[in-house]
Design an enzyme around this catalytic site. Structure first.
Site, PDB file in Angstrom:
ATOM      1  N   ASP A   1       0.562  -7.240 -16.368  1.00 45.87           N
ATOM      2  CA  ASP A   1       1.324  -6.268 -17.161  1.00 45.87           C
ATOM      3  C   ASP A   1       2.814  -6.558 -17.092  1.00 45.87           C
ATOM      4  OD1 ASP A   1       1.556  -3.849 -18.746  1.00 45.87           O
ATOM      5  OD2 ASP A   1       2.366  -2.864 -16.961  1.00 45.87           O
TER       6      ASP A   1
ATOM      7  N   ARG B   1       5.946  -6.172 -10.420  1.00 45.51           N
ATOM      8  CA  ARG B   1       7.058  -6.788 -11.148  1.00 45.51           C
ATOM      9  C   ARG B   1       6.766  -8.279 -11.257  1.00 45.51           C
ATOM     10  NH1 ARG B   1       8.216  -2.410 -12.519  1.00 45.51           N
ATOM     11  NH2 ARG B   1      10.185  -1.300 -12.262  1.00 45.51           N
TER      12      ARG B   1
ATOM     13  N   LEU C   1       0.846  -1.206   0.000  1.00 41.02           N
ATOM     14  CA  LEU C   1       0.000   0.000   0.000  1.00 41.02           C
ATOM     15  C   LEU C   1       0.883   1.258   0.000  1.00 41.02           C
ATOM     16  CD1 LEU C   1      -3.168   0.299   0.036  1.00 41.02           C
ATOM     17  CD2 LEU C   1      -2.907   1.076   2.388  1.00 41.02           C
TER      18      LEU C   1
ATOM     19  N   HIS D   1       4.015  -4.606 -20.194  1.00 37.06           N
ATOM     20  CA  HIS D   1       4.656  -3.676 -19.242  1.00 37.06           C
ATOM     21  C   HIS D   1       4.471  -2.227 -19.703  1.00 37.06           C
ATOM     22  CE1 HIS D   1       8.070  -3.244 -16.046  1.00 37.06           C
ATOM     23  NE2 HIS D   1       7.228  -2.229 -16.007  1.00 37.06           N
TER      24      HIS D   1
ATOM     25  N   GLU E   1      10.305 -11.104 -18.702  1.00 35.73           N
ATOM     26  CA  GLU E   1       9.847 -10.300 -19.843  1.00 35.73           C
ATOM     27  C   GLU E   1      11.025  -9.811 -20.700  1.00 35.73           C
ATOM     28  OE1 GLU E   1       7.675  -7.564 -17.229  1.00 35.73           O
ATOM     29  OE2 GLU E   1       9.038  -5.974 -17.861  1.00 35.73           O
TER      30      GLU E   1
ATOM     31  N   ARG F   1       2.495   4.339  -2.805  1.00 36.23           N
ATOM     32  CA  ARG F   1       1.789   5.364  -3.596  1.00 36.23           C
ATOM     33  C   ARG F   1       0.830   4.710  -4.587  1.00 36.23           C
ATOM     34  NH1 ARG F   1       7.197   6.669  -3.942  1.00 36.23           N
ATOM     35  NH2 ARG F   1       7.858   8.655  -3.060  1.00 36.23           N
TER      36      ARG F   1
HETATM   37  O1  LIG Z   1       7.591  -0.257 -14.208  1.00 39.17           O
HETATM   38  C1  LIG Z   1       7.678   0.924 -14.257  1.00 39.17           C
HETATM   39  C2  LIG Z   1       8.463   1.722 -13.361  1.00 39.17           C
HETATM   40  O2  LIG Z   1       9.119   1.186 -12.472  1.00 39.17           O
HETATM   41  O3  LIG Z   1       8.481   2.949 -13.543  1.00 39.17           O
END
Ligand SMILES: O=CC(=O)O
Length: 315
Positions: A258, A234, A152, A281, A263, A154
């Site tokens: 995502d 991630r 939890l 992503h 990846e 931002r």
């Molecule tokens: O995955 C995106 C980031 O870390 O900005």
């Protein structure tokens, strides 16, 4: 600042490349056959490194650049940067928090809606001319489903706010209870309990040694055959092998992903699953947010080289 050597680790956003080369002596690593061939000639010139979620700053890169002063990453995530090494060597680190929060939170909700309401499939239904034959089959309601958020921070908080607006009761798991979450969101000190009490589990924490594979077989089974996992954090936070087998065996209801463990490689098994929605992503990838991220990368570099405080310091 035109003489300051800045190394860009991989292609990112063309506006960022242009703005960097307008201000600094920019080196693009991918224009060299290997890191070795680059560093043999230019290592001493580099005072700043700009990296991202694909190619970061590992110990070897940092050690090979003797005059490196700052790593400014075009990402909020820090998992591709050897922070310990930067700390040891007194190298500053800055990232791009806040400006990307809304986009990532929007995508988390979009993925949940896409999975439950089968938006990609019903789009294909119309475009393939199937609507004339029969109505599209019923889907599943998203509003009101219980949402469990892992992390939890931002982004997790922005997802919580959005989920609450859909009438979803929100709970969360994180290292410690957040006082600002107050009585609005229930805290679970144990991720297993969070999963057992949620219909949707949203992964929104940072990847660290503690969170690697925190979503394991037990957590997936606690969520159960009607549960849905959304991952905008991630890939390696989830044990992907376990995720894939749970989806294939029907022990998990669905997933909106995502990010992936290796990846851009995505497990073949996921490609044909109706209950899975995949995006490459792209959580932060809107023009507006990428411009803001690029501005922040540059502002941090300019602040550093003018002896001013960094705008968004990590170290
Ligand atoms: O995955 C995106 C980031 O870390 O900005």
């Amino acid at each position: 600042m035109e003489s300051i050597g800045v190394l860009l680790t991989c292609p990112m956003y063309t506006n960022l490349h242009e703005e960097l080369s307008n201000r600094f002596n920019l080196f693009k690593l991918w224009n060299f056959s290997s890191f070795q061939s680059f560093s043999q000639t230019h290592a001493n010139s580099i005072r700043a490194l700009v990296c991202d979620t694909k190619i970061g700053a590992d110990a070897n890169t940092i050690d090979s650049l003797p005059n490196l002063e700052i790593v400014s990453t075009y990402s909020v995530g820090l998992d591709k940067i050897d922070l310990k090494k930067c700390r040891e060597k007194g190298i500053r680190v800055a990232n791009t928090p806040d400006v990307l929060t809304d986009d990532v939170a929007d995508l988390a909700i979009a993925l949940a809606l896409a999975v439950f309401r089968k938006i990609p499939q019903s789009d294909g239904y119309v475009k393939n001319g199937l609507w004339n034959n029969s109505d599209y089959p019923l889907t599943t309601k998203f509003s009101g489903k219980s949402v469990g958020i892992v992390g939890l921070g931002r982004i997790g908080s922005a997802i919580a706010k959005r989920a609450a607006a859909f009438g979803c009761p929100v709970s969360y798991h994180s290292r410690s209870e957040k006082s600002e979450a107050g009585s609005s969101y229930k805290y679970y000190p144990n991720i297993l309990d969070l999963a057992a009490n949620s219909q949707i589990l949203v992964v929104a924490c940072a990847l660290t040694e503690e969170t690697r594979h925190i979503v394991n077989r037990e957590v997936i089974d606690a969520l159960g055959p009607k549960g849905v996992i959304i991952n905008i954090g991630r890939g390696p936070i989830i044990n992907q092998r376990e995720l894939v087998s749970a989806l294939v065996e029907g022990r998990l209801g669905g997933a909106g992903l995502d990010v992936f463990e290796h990846e851009p490689d995505v497990p073949e098994e996921l490609m044909s699953l109706e209950n899975v929605v995949l995006t490459p992503h792209v959580g932060t990838d809107t023009v507006e947010t990428c411009n803001d991220m690029a501005d922040l990368v540059i502002a941090n570099l300019e602040a550093h080289f003018s002896g001013k405080p960094l705008l968004t310091p990590v170290l």
